[in-house]
Design a protein around this motif. Structure first.
Motif, short mmCIF file in Angstrom:
data_model
loop_
_atom_site.label_atom_id
_atom_site.label_comp_id
_atom_site.label_asym_id
_atom_site.label_seq_id
_atom_site.Cartn_x
_atom_site.Cartn_y
_atom_site.Cartn_z
N ALA A 119 -4.67 -14.53 4.38
CA ALA A 119 -5.07 -13.55 3.37
C ALA A 119 -5.96 -12.46 3.98
CB ALA A 119 -5.80 -14.24 2.22
N LEU A 120 -6.88 -12.87 4.86
CA LEU A 120 -7.76 -11.90 5.50
C LEU A 120 -6.98 -10.94 6.40
CD1 LEU A 120 -10.80 -14.17 6.48
CD2 LEU A 120 -10.70 -12.46 4.65
N CYS A 121 -5.84 -11.40 6.90
CA CYS A 121 -5.02 -10.54 7.75
C CYS A 121 -4.15 -9.59 6.94
CB CYS A 121 -4.12 -11.41 8.65
SG CYS A 121 -5.01 -12.29 9.96
N TYR A 122 -3.44 -10.12 5.96
CA TYR A 122 -2.43 -9.33 5.26
C TYR A 122 -2.99 -8.39 4.19
CZ TYR A 122 1.42 -11.90 7.39
OH TYR A 122 2.31 -12.42 8.29
N PHE A 123 -3.91 -8.88 3.37
CA PHE A 123 -4.35 -8.09 2.23
C PHE A 123 -5.04 -6.78 2.62
CE2 PHE A 123 -4.32 -12.20 -0.36
CZ PHE A 123 -3.07 -11.91 -0.87
N PRO A 124 -5.96 -6.78 3.59
CA PRO A 124 -6.57 -5.50 3.97
C PRO A 124 -5.54 -4.48 4.46
CG PRO A 124 -7.86 -7.32 4.84
CD PRO A 124 -6.60 -7.91 4.31
N VAL A 125 -4.57 -4.94 5.25
CA VAL A 125 -3.53 -4.03 5.75
C VAL A 125 -2.70 -3.49 4.60
CG1 VAL A 125 -1.48 -3.83 7.20
CG2 VAL A 125 -3.43 -5.15 8.00
N ALA A 126 -2.31 -4.36 3.68
CA ALA A 126 -1.46 -3.94 2.56
C ALA A 126 -2.17 -2.94 1.67
CB ALA A 126 -1.03 -5.17 1.75
N PHE A 127 -3.39 -3.25 1.27
CA PHE A 127 -4.12 -2.39 0.33
C PHE A 127 -4.55 -1.08 0.97
CE2 PHE A 127 -5.46 -6.54 -1.87
CZ PHE A 127 -4.34 -6.49 -2.69
N ILE A 128 -5.12 -1.18 2.17
CA ILE A 128 -5.67 0.02 2.81
C ILE A 128 -4.56 0.96 3.27
CG2 ILE A 128 -6.99 0.86 4.79
CD1 ILE A 128 -8.71 -1.66 4.57
N SER A 129 -3.50 0.42 3.87
CA SER A 129 -2.42 1.29 4.35
C SER A 129 -1.73 1.99 3.18
CB SER A 129 -1.41 0.49 5.16
OG SER A 129 -0.81 -0.53 4.38
N TYR A 130 -1.56 1.29 2.07
CA TYR A 130 -0.93 1.92 0.91
C TYR A 130 -1.86 2.97 0.30
CZ TYR A 130 1.74 2.43 -3.41
OH TYR A 130 2.48 2.94 -4.44
N ARG A 131 -3.15 2.69 0.32
CA ARG A 131 -4.12 3.67 -0.19
C ARG A 131 -4.12 4.94 0.65
NH1 ARG A 131 -6.61 7.16 -1.92
NH2 ARG A 131 -8.75 7.25 -2.72
N MET A 132 -3.98 4.80 1.95
CA MET A 132 -4.05 5.96 2.84
C MET A 132 -2.74 6.73 2.94
SD MET A 132 -7.14 5.85 3.61
CE MET A 132 -8.49 4.66 3.51
N PHE A 133 -1.60 6.01 2.94
CA PHE A 133 -0.32 6.66 3.20
C PHE A 133 0.64 6.64 2.02
CE2 PHE A 133 -1.86 4.85 7.25
CZ PHE A 133 -2.07 6.03 7.95
N GLY A 134 0.34 5.87 0.98
CA GLY A 134 1.22 5.80 -0.17
C GLY A 134 2.58 5.24 0.20
N ASN A 135 3.63 5.79 -0.41
CA ASN A 135 4.98 5.29 -0.11
C ASN A 135 5.55 5.84 1.19
OD1 ASN A 135 5.68 7.92 -0.76
ND2 ASN A 135 6.53 7.39 -2.77
N LYS A 136 4.75 6.60 1.92
CA LYS A 136 5.19 7.10 3.23
C LYS A 136 4.94 6.10 4.34
CE LYS A 136 6.33 11.16 1.60
NZ LYS A 136 7.74 11.57 1.53
N VAL A 137 4.27 5.02 4.02
CA VAL A 137 3.97 4.02 5.04
C VAL A 137 5.25 3.32 5.47
CG1 VAL A 137 3.51 2.18 3.37
CG2 VAL A 137 2.47 2.08 5.63
N ASP A 138 5.41 3.13 6.77
CA ASP A 138 6.59 2.46 7.31
C ASP A 138 6.47 0.95 7.14
OD1 ASP A 138 8.25 4.63 8.74
OD2 ASP A 138 6.22 5.01 9.48
N ASP A 139 7.60 0.26 7.32
CA ASP A 139 7.57 -1.20 7.27
C ASP A 139 6.61 -1.75 8.32
OD1 ASP A 139 9.43 -1.15 5.25
OD2 ASP A 139 11.14 -1.37 6.60
N ASN A 140 6.56 -1.09 9.45
CA ASN A 140 5.61 -1.45 10.50
C ASN A 140 4.50 -0.40 10.49
OD1 ASN A 140 4.17 -2.06 12.80
ND2 ASN A 140 5.95 -2.21 14.14
N ILE A 141 3.33 -0.78 10.05
CA ILE A 141 2.22 0.16 9.92
C ILE A 141 1.87 0.82 11.24
CG2 ILE A 141 0.58 -1.73 10.20
CD1 ILE A 141 0.06 1.51 8.19
N LEU A 142 2.13 0.14 12.35
CA LEU A 142 1.81 0.71 13.66
C LEU A 142 2.67 1.95 13.94
CD1 LEU A 142 1.47 -2.56 15.78
CD2 LEU A 142 -0.34 -1.22 14.68
#
Length: 226
Positions: free
Chosen positions: A86-109
């Motif tokens: 949970a500590l790994c996945y949730f921050p990436v999911a929430f923060i990346s979506y907050r910053m990039f919206g639906n433009k985020v790729d399947d691979n955030i990198l």
């Protein structure tokens, strides 16, 4: 390794900040696209939390006595493992979506792109992680395949790579529980296990459908080494 590349992902996203004209709407351009995208998302979640078949292999190596059954330390280990997940996945999911919206790729990198040295370091962490975990995840698959080939088909023992996680990862434990403990029909335990079985089977059917469509759609514009 997991904490390393996940921390790089969300921390770099925070550093970049919210992009201009960020859009939080659906990514699909049609109802069908949104539905299949949802199926594909279910597959992503299932893959992220797969591995329950490995738990049995790990528990089998833990000493167990009537006074100190192996299920006690195993339960504590599972709880800690899911907290780490949970500590790994949730921050990436929430923060990346907050910053990039639906433009985020399947691979955030891929979305982050820069700085290249940091992205390369994160990918190196991923490679080390996969190499280290592959043998553990593959053990039940190898055992299952060899049991089928040797005992039922009378083949000689062979070693075959696992192409995917066993679909029974999500509902086999529930079937085992019902078979062994035989809870009272329509009791809370009975309903809970059957709901998990139904959800697991639906997940097994729907996830590949969404994943296959995603592969077909993206293959039209995909370029190797782009």
């Amino acid at each position: 390794m997991s904490l390393g590349y996940f921390t790089i992902a969300w921390a770099t996203s925070v550093k970049k900040g919210v992009i201009e004209n960020v859009d939080y709407g659906y990514k699909g351009k049609s109802t069908a696209g949104n539905v299949f995208g949802f199926f594909n998302g279910l597959g992503d979640v299932a893959f992220a939390y797969a591995g329950h078949n490995v738990v049995l292999e790990i528990q089998a190596t833990i000493p167990s006595t009537p006074e100190r059954p192996s299920k006690c330390p195993m339960w504590r280990g599972v709880v800690v493992a899911y907290i780490v997940v949970a500590l790994c996945y949730f921050p990436v999911a929430f923060i990346s979506y907050r910053m990039f919206g639906n433009k985020v790729d399947d691979n955030i990198l891929i979305t982050l792109e820069r700085p290249k040295w940091l992205i390369a370091k994160a990918n190196m962490f991923v490679v080390i992680h996969v190499i280290g975990s592959y043998q553990i995840y593959a053990m039940p698959v190898f055992d299952m395949i060899e049991t089928l080939l040797v005992k039922k088909l009378k083949f000689r023992p062979v070693f075959l790579g696992g192409f995917a996680f066993a679909p029974t990862t999500y509902f086999l434990p529930c079937i085992m529980w019902l078979t062994i403990y035989k809870p009272k029909r329509f009791s809370l335990s009975w309903w809970t296990n059957w709901i998990c079985i139904v959800v697991g089977v639906c997940l097994m059917i729907l996830s590949p459908i969404g994943g296959l469509r995603t592969i077909i759609v993206e293959a039209k514009t995909y370029k190797f080494y782009s």
